[in-house]
Design a protein around this motif. Structure first.
Motif, short mmCIF file in Angstrom:
data_model
loop_
_atom_site.label_atom_id
_atom_site.label_comp_id
_atom_site.label_asym_id
_atom_site.label_seq_id
_atom_site.Cartn_x
_atom_site.Cartn_y
_atom_site.Cartn_z
N VAL A 114 46.16 49.26 41.94
CA VAL A 114 46.76 48.07 41.26
C VAL A 114 46.48 48.37 40.08
CG1 VAL A 114 46.36 45.51 41.10
CG2 VAL A 114 46.49 46.97 43.22
N LEU A 115 48.04 48.43 38.92
CA LEU A 115 47.07 48.73 37.48
C LEU A 115 47.18 47.01 37.12
CD1 LEU A 115 46.99 49.41 34.69
CD2 LEU A 115 49.76 49.06 34.44
N ALA A 116 45.81 46.24 37.32
CA ALA A 116 45.88 44.96 36.48
C ALA A 116 44.96 45.14 34.86
CB ALA A 116 44.43 44.38 37.43
N TYR A 117 45.25 43.46 34.62
CA TYR A 117 44.90 43.06 33.74
C TYR A 117 43.52 42.80 33.20
CZ TYR A 117 44.82 41.72 29.06
OH TYR A 117 44.50 41.21 26.97
N ASP A 118 42.37 42.86 33.65
CA ASP A 118 41.23 42.19 33.10
C ASP A 118 41.02 41.20 32.13
OD1 ASP A 118 39.23 41.27 33.97
OD2 ASP A 118 38.32 43.12 34.89
N THR A 119 40.45 40.01 32.79
CA THR A 119 40.58 38.85 31.30
C THR A 119 39.64 39.27 31.15
OG1 THR A 119 40.04 37.47 32.88
CG2 THR A 119 42.52 37.03 32.52
N ASP A 142 37.50 41.98 29.59
CA ASP A 142 37.35 43.16 28.73
C ASP A 142 38.69 43.21 28.02
OD1 ASP A 142 39.00 44.65 30.63
OD2 ASP A 142 37.33 45.86 30.81
N ASN A 143 39.66 42.31 28.61
CA ASN A 143 40.97 42.33 28.38
C ASN A 143 42.00 43.37 28.25
OD1 ASN A 143 41.46 39.49 28.15
ND2 ASN A 143 39.85 39.76 25.43
N ARG A 144 41.21 44.30 28.84
CA ARG A 144 41.64 45.85 29.38
C ARG A 144 42.32 45.88 30.20
NH1 ARG A 144 39.67 48.86 25.10
NH2 ARG A 144 40.10 51.32 26.20
N LEU A 145 43.48 47.10 30.64
CA LEU A 145 44.64 47.43 31.40
C LEU A 145 42.93 48.28 32.62
CD1 LEU A 145 47.60 48.55 30.68
CD2 LEU A 145 47.44 46.11 31.85
N HIS A 146 42.96 48.25 34.31
CA HIS A 146 42.84 49.36 34.73
C HIS A 146 43.32 49.63 35.91
CE1 HIS A 146 38.54 48.13 33.28
NE2 HIS A 146 38.77 47.25 32.89
N ASN A 147 42.80 50.42 36.53
CA ASN A 147 43.85 50.68 37.96
C ASN A 147 42.81 50.96 39.10
OD1 ASN A 147 46.06 52.53 37.14
ND2 ASN A 147 45.29 53.70 36.96
N TYR A 148 42.66 49.48 39.61
CA TYR A 148 41.48 49.48 40.39
C TYR A 148 42.19 49.50 42.05
CZ TYR A 148 39.30 46.34 37.81
OH TYR A 148 38.33 45.52 36.05
N ALA A 149 41.24 50.31 42.49
CA ALA A 149 41.69 50.83 44.23
C ALA A 149 41.07 49.66 44.75
CB ALA A 149 41.03 52.41 44.27
N MET A 150 42.10 49.72 46.10
CA MET A 150 41.45 48.45 47.27
C MET A 150 41.99 48.85 48.52
SD MET A 150 43.47 45.12 45.56
CE MET A 150 42.58 44.05 46.73
N GLN A 173 43.35 44.68 51.38
CA GLN A 173 43.92 43.90 50.21
C GLN A 173 42.71 42.63 50.07
OE1 GLN A 173 46.60 44.77 53.12
NE2 GLN A 173 47.38 42.30 53.49
N ASN A 174 41.77 42.12 50.73
CA ASN A 174 40.36 41.48 50.74
C ASN A 174 39.38 41.92 50.22
OD1 ASN A 174 40.36 42.35 53.39
ND2 ASN A 174 39.83 39.84 53.79
N VAL A 175 39.26 43.56 50.45
CA VAL A 175 38.30 44.45 49.90
C VAL A 175 38.84 45.37 48.69
CG1 VAL A 175 36.52 46.44 50.19
CG2 VAL A 175 37.83 44.77 52.09
N GLY A 176 37.60 44.94 47.60
CA GLY A 176 37.72 45.37 46.71
C GLY A 176 38.90 44.83 45.21
N ALA A 177 39.39 43.84 45.47
CA ALA A 177 40.15 42.89 44.68
C ALA A 177 38.60 42.00 43.24
CB ALA A 177 40.54 41.77 44.95
N VAL A 178 39.72 42.09 42.27
CA VAL A 178 38.87 42.28 41.16
C VAL A 178 38.66 40.58 40.72
CG1 VAL A 178 37.76 42.64 38.90
CG2 VAL A 178 38.24 44.36 40.14
N TRP A 179 37.80 39.36 40.22
CA TRP A 179 38.24 38.54 40.41
C TRP A 179 39.26 38.54 38.68
CZ3 TRP A 179 38.81 34.14 43.24
CH2 TRP A 179 38.49 34.68 44.28
#
Length: 201
Positions: free
Chosen positions: A127-132, A134-142, A145-151
């Protein structure tokens, strides 16, 4: 009891023809899995209204199991809804999103390389996600779908890498599927998501 609960309704599949490297038959079968997540979300949330909360327990309880599976069903529903909408574009990213990708990954090519590696490494989703935070884009691996999600992270490009997403078209060649997916991202949909979430103006 939360009597304000409303049932979710499955969105129709927006894909209507074969895509390069992703067949219509494959996406139609995939849609059935998504519809299953919607159905299970409604089922679990309805049952949670009446299940015995006083018996809740961390090792095993009916309530605990339902709460755990609720996150699997809800995230499966939400990520698939974005995933299907992204299919069928020309893969060209421009404007504010391109600027963000270049800022946070160095270049669009560097992002693609990292997103591909993330997709090959993950067992469930990249998932390419925008993390609020640090206000940056990250590629997060899961891994699920309920393991590795970032709040606090806004999903912009969720790519399903479970085997069901590509086995029909590519067998074990996950990389070929990932490359086909990246080539066909509809970045106008990503931009709309990003605008709605306040990621870009």
């Amino acid at each position: 009891n939360n009597t304000m609960r409303k049932d979710y309704t499955a969105n129709p599949l927006p894909v209507t023809s074969d895509l390069e490297g992703i067949s219509l038959k494959s996406t139609q079968e995939h849609q059935k899995l998504y519809e299953g997540y919607v159905k299970k979300t409604n089922e679990v949330q309805a049952k949670l209204e009446t299940v015995d909360r006083s018996a809740a327990n961390g090792v095993y309880s009916e309530y605990g199991e339902m709460k755990r599976q609720e996150t699997f069903a809800v995230n499966g529903m939400k990520l698939h809804e974005i995933y299907f909408r992204l299919l069928g574009g020309d893969g060209e990213v421009g404007g504010a999103l391109r600027t963000l990708i270049e800022r946070d990954f160095g270049s669009v090519e560097a992002w693609k390389e990292d997103f591909t590696a993330t997709g090959i490494s993950a067992r469930g989703w990249a998932v390419l996600a925008y993390d609020t935070s640090d206000n940056r884009l990250h590629n997060y691996a899961m891994d699920a779908q309920n393991v590795g999600a970032v709040w606090g992270a806004v999903p912009l490009v969720p790519m399903d890498v479970y085997e069901h997403a590509y086995f029909m078209d590519h067998g074990v060649n996950r990389k070929a599927y990932i490359e086909a997916f990246i080539r066909q991202i509809d970045w106008s949909v990503v931009r709309e998501l990003a605008e709605r979430q306040g990621v870009v103006a």
